[in-house]
Write a protein that holds these residues in place. Structure first.
Motif, PDB file in Angstrom:
ATOM      1  N   MET A   1       1.036  -1.180  -0.118  1.00  0.00           N
ATOM      2  CA  MET A   1       0.208   0.057   0.053  1.00  0.00           C
ATOM      3  C   MET A   1       0.719   1.351   0.103  1.00  0.00           C
ATOM      4  O   MET A   1       2.028   1.124   0.457  1.00  0.00           O
ATOM      5  CB  MET A   1      -0.993   0.120   1.320  1.00  0.00           C
ATOM      6  CG  MET A   1      -2.040  -0.881   1.157  1.00  0.00           C
ATOM      7  SD  MET A   1      -3.277  -0.563   2.306  1.00  0.00           S
ATOM      8  CE  MET A   1      -4.041  -2.174   2.184  1.00  0.00           C
ATOM      9  N   LYS A   2       0.426   2.382  -0.550  1.00  0.00           N
ATOM     10  CA  LYS A   2       0.948   3.707  -0.556  1.00  0.00           C
ATOM     11  C   LYS A   2       0.560   4.427   0.738  1.00  0.00           C
ATOM     12  O   LYS A   2      -0.558   4.589   1.029  1.00  0.00           O
ATOM     13  CB  LYS A   2       0.549   4.370  -1.799  1.00  0.00           C
ATOM     14  CG  LYS A   2       1.262   5.602  -2.082  1.00  0.00           C
ATOM     15  CD  LYS A   2       1.120   5.948  -3.409  1.00  0.00           C
ATOM     16  CE  LYS A   2       1.658   7.648  -3.682  1.00  0.00           C
ATOM     17  NZ  LYS A   2       3.033   7.853  -3.164  1.00  0.00           N
ATOM     18  N   ARG A   3       1.462   5.062   1.250  1.00  0.00           N
ATOM     19  CA  ARG A   3       1.183   6.229   2.271  1.00  0.00           C
ATOM     20  C   ARG A   3       1.127   7.333   1.802  1.00  0.00           C
ATOM     21  O   ARG A   3       1.584   7.919   0.854  1.00  0.00           O
ATOM     22  CB  ARG A   3       2.586   5.964   3.405  1.00  0.00           C
ATOM     23  CG  ARG A   3       2.463   6.962   4.387  1.00  0.00           C
ATOM     24  CD  ARG A   3       3.473   6.858   5.538  1.00  0.00           C
ATOM     25  NE  ARG A   3       3.542   5.337   5.871  1.00  0.00           N
ATOM     26  CZ  ARG A   3       3.466   5.151   7.031  1.00  0.00           C
ATOM     27  NH1 ARG A   3       3.013   6.003   7.925  1.00  0.00           N
ATOM     28  NH2 ARG A   3       3.704   3.690   7.510  1.00  0.00           N
ATOM     29  N   THR A   4      -0.223   8.185   2.226  1.00  0.00           N
ATOM     30  CA  THR A   4      -0.570   9.552   1.969  1.00  0.00           C
ATOM     31  C   THR A   4      -0.571  10.104   3.030  1.00  0.00           C
ATOM     32  O   THR A   4      -1.077   9.789   4.200  1.00  0.00           O
ATOM     33  CB  THR A   4      -1.558   9.600   1.234  1.00  0.00           C
ATOM     34  OG1 THR A   4      -1.424   8.509  -0.032  1.00  0.00           O
ATOM     35  CG2 THR A   4      -2.103  10.736   0.662  1.00  0.00           C
ATOM     36  N   THR A   5      -0.151  11.353   3.194  1.00  0.00           N
ATOM     37  CA  THR A   5      -0.178  12.393   4.464  1.00  0.00           C
ATOM     38  C   THR A   5      -1.466  13.487   3.735  1.00  0.00           C
ATOM     39  O   THR A   5      -1.395  13.986   2.981  1.00  0.00           O
ATOM     40  CB  THR A   5       0.999  13.214   4.638  1.00  0.00           C
ATOM     41  OG1 THR A   5       1.911  12.140   4.802  1.00  0.00           O
ATOM     42  CG2 THR A   5       0.764  14.117   5.646  1.00  0.00           C
ATOM     43  N   VAL A   6      -2.107  13.611   4.845  1.00  0.00           N
ATOM     44  CA  VAL A   6      -3.498  14.615   4.752  1.00  0.00           C
ATOM     45  C   VAL A   6      -3.539  15.462   6.040  1.00  0.00           C
ATOM     46  O   VAL A   6      -3.453  15.078   6.889  1.00  0.00           O
ATOM     47  CB  VAL A   6      -4.723  13.942   4.775  1.00  0.00           C
ATOM     48  CG1 VAL A   6      -5.889  14.961   4.371  1.00  0.00           C
ATOM     49  CG2 VAL A   6      -4.715  12.968   3.358  1.00  0.00           C
ATOM     50  N   LYS A   7      -3.465  16.643   5.569  1.00  0.00           N
ATOM     51  CA  LYS A   7      -3.521  17.691   6.725  1.00  0.00           C
ATOM     52  C   LYS A   7      -5.066  18.116   7.161  1.00  0.00           C
ATOM     53  O   LYS A   7      -5.980  18.463   6.354  1.00  0.00           O
ATOM     54  CB  LYS A   7      -2.912  19.073   6.489  1.00  0.00           C
ATOM     55  CG  LYS A   7      -1.406  18.818   6.549  1.00  0.00           C
ATOM     56  CD  LYS A   7      -0.658  20.240   5.830  1.00  0.00           C
ATOM     57  CE  LYS A   7       0.688  19.932   5.906  1.00  0.00           C
ATOM     58  NZ  LYS A   7       1.537  21.364   5.795  1.00  0.00           N
ATOM     59  N   LEU A   8      -5.519  18.082   8.422  1.00  0.00           N
ATOM     60  CA  LEU A   8      -6.925  18.073   8.956  1.00  0.00           C
ATOM     61  C   LEU A   8      -6.954  19.111   9.929  1.00  0.00           C
ATOM     62  O   LEU A   8      -5.938  19.001  10.868  1.00  0.00           O
ATOM     63  CB  LEU A   8      -7.351  16.731   9.020  1.00  0.00           C
ATOM     64  CG  LEU A   8      -7.612  15.566   8.293  1.00  0.00           C
ATOM     65  CD1 LEU A   8      -7.727  14.256   8.900  1.00  0.00           C
ATOM     66  CD2 LEU A   8      -8.433  15.647   7.340  1.00  0.00           C
ATOM     67  N   PRO A   9      -7.964  19.658  10.343  1.00  0.00           N
ATOM     68  CA  PRO A   9      -8.078  20.299  11.480  1.00  0.00           C
ATOM     69  C   PRO A   9      -8.143  19.390  12.622  1.00  0.00           C
ATOM     70  O   PRO A   9      -8.838  18.205  12.291  1.00  0.00           O
ATOM     71  CB  PRO A   9      -9.702  21.096  11.113  1.00  0.00           C
ATOM     72  CG  PRO A   9     -10.034  20.844   9.685  1.00  0.00           C
ATOM     73  CD  PRO A   9      -9.132  19.537   9.277  1.00  0.00           C
ATOM     74  N   GLU A  10      -8.055  19.928  13.816  1.00  0.00           N
ATOM     75  CA  GLU A  10      -7.797  19.046  14.881  1.00  0.00           C
ATOM     76  C   GLU A  10      -9.228  18.454  15.200  1.00  0.00           C
ATOM     77  O   GLU A  10      -9.158  17.099  15.600  1.00  0.00           O
ATOM     78  CB  GLU A  10      -7.386  19.662  16.196  1.00  0.00           C
ATOM     79  CG  GLU A  10      -5.740  20.008  16.107  1.00  0.00           C
ATOM     80  CD  GLU A  10      -5.214  20.729  17.295  1.00  0.00           C
ATOM     81  OE1 GLU A  10      -6.144  20.592  18.275  1.00  0.00           O
ATOM     82  OE2 GLU A  10      -4.390  21.399  17.027  1.00  0.00           O
ATOM     83  N   ASP A  11     -10.184  19.187  15.007  1.00  0.00           N
ATOM     84  CA  ASP A  11     -11.526  18.653  15.658  1.00  0.00           C
ATOM     85  C   ASP A  11     -12.065  17.300  14.394  1.00  0.00           C
ATOM     86  O   ASP A  11     -12.639  16.421  15.062  1.00  0.00           O
ATOM     87  CB  ASP A  11     -12.519  19.688  15.477  1.00  0.00           C
ATOM     88  CG  ASP A  11     -12.823  20.527  14.053  1.00  0.00           C
ATOM     89  OD1 ASP A  11     -11.665  20.404  13.284  1.00  0.00           O
ATOM     90  OD2 ASP A  11     -14.041  20.899  13.880  1.00  0.00           O
ATOM     91  N   LEU A  12     -11.746  17.617  13.342  1.00  0.00           N
ATOM     92  CA  LEU A  12     -11.982  16.476  12.299  1.00  0.00           C
ATOM     93  C   LEU A  12     -11.151  15.337  12.571  1.00  0.00           C
ATOM     94  O   LEU A  12     -11.815  14.256  12.672  1.00  0.00           O
ATOM     95  CB  LEU A  12     -11.909  17.093  10.762  1.00  0.00           C
ATOM     96  CG  LEU A  12     -12.276  16.164   9.702  1.00  0.00           C
ATOM     97  CD1 LEU A  12     -13.627  15.352   9.835  1.00  0.00           C
ATOM     98  CD2 LEU A  12     -11.925  16.799   8.399  1.00  0.00           C
ATOM     99  N   ASP A  13      -9.834  15.297  12.808  1.00  0.00           N
ATOM    100  CA  ASP A  13      -8.997  14.291  13.205  1.00  0.00           C
ATOM    101  C   ASP A  13      -9.831  13.691  14.465  1.00  0.00           C
ATOM    102  O   ASP A  13      -9.617  12.385  14.248  1.00  0.00           O
ATOM    103  CB  ASP A  13      -7.531  15.015  13.577  1.00  0.00           C
ATOM    104  CG  ASP A  13      -6.577  13.747  13.850  1.00  0.00           C
ATOM    105  OD1 ASP A  13      -6.291  12.874  12.972  1.00  0.00           O
ATOM    106  OD2 ASP A  13      -6.373  13.812  14.980  1.00  0.00           O
ATOM    107  N   ARG A  14      -9.989  14.118  15.391  1.00  0.00           N
ATOM    108  CA  ARG A  14     -10.690  13.562  16.572  1.00  0.00           C
ATOM    109  C   ARG A  14     -11.944  12.987  16.377  1.00  0.00           C
ATOM    110  O   ARG A  14     -12.054  11.880  16.813  1.00  0.00           O
ATOM    111  CB  ARG A  14     -10.786  14.866  17.597  1.00  0.00           C
ATOM    112  CG  ARG A  14     -11.626  14.209  19.074  1.00  0.00           C
ATOM    113  CD  ARG A  14     -11.128  13.364  19.783  1.00  0.00           C
ATOM    114  NE  ARG A  14      -9.686  12.876  19.631  1.00  0.00           N
ATOM    115  CZ  ARG A  14      -9.090  11.735  19.610  1.00  0.00           C
ATOM    116  NH1 ARG A  14      -9.613  10.579  19.964  1.00  0.00           N
ATOM    117  NH2 ARG A  14      -7.818  11.620  19.692  1.00  0.00           N
TER     118      ARG A  14
END
Length: 81
Positions: A1-14
């Motif tokens: 599998m390929k690793r991908t980085t996504v930036k998210l707001p803290e509330d969405l991550d939680r």
């Protein structure tokens, strides 16, 4: 599998992490399922994604279904669509 980085707001991550735990999935599994659910199906038959379905740990879920649905989707259940 390929690793991908996504930036998210803290509330969405939680919220994502909480939902993955609630469903008994890793964050990676939950994320893959969420992405797949939004992509057009071009690879043949659609697969059902019900990992953890019915495994809430609550014995009275079927008796409380109206209450649960109203809490999850009040605008639909209470006619405010």
């Amino acid at each position: 599998m390929k690793r991908t980085t996504v930036k998210l707001p803290e509330d969405l991550d939680r919220e994502m992490r909480d939902e993955a735990v609630r469903r008994g999935l890793t964050l990676s599994e939950w994320t893959r399922e969420a992405i797949e659910a939004h992509l057009p199906r071009q690879r043949g038959r659609r697969r059902l994604r019900a990992t953890g379905a019915g495994n809430s740990g609550q014995a009275d879920t079927s008796e409380r279904i109206e209450e649960i649905l109203a809490a999850e989707w009040p605008e639909i259940i209470n006619g405010r669509d």
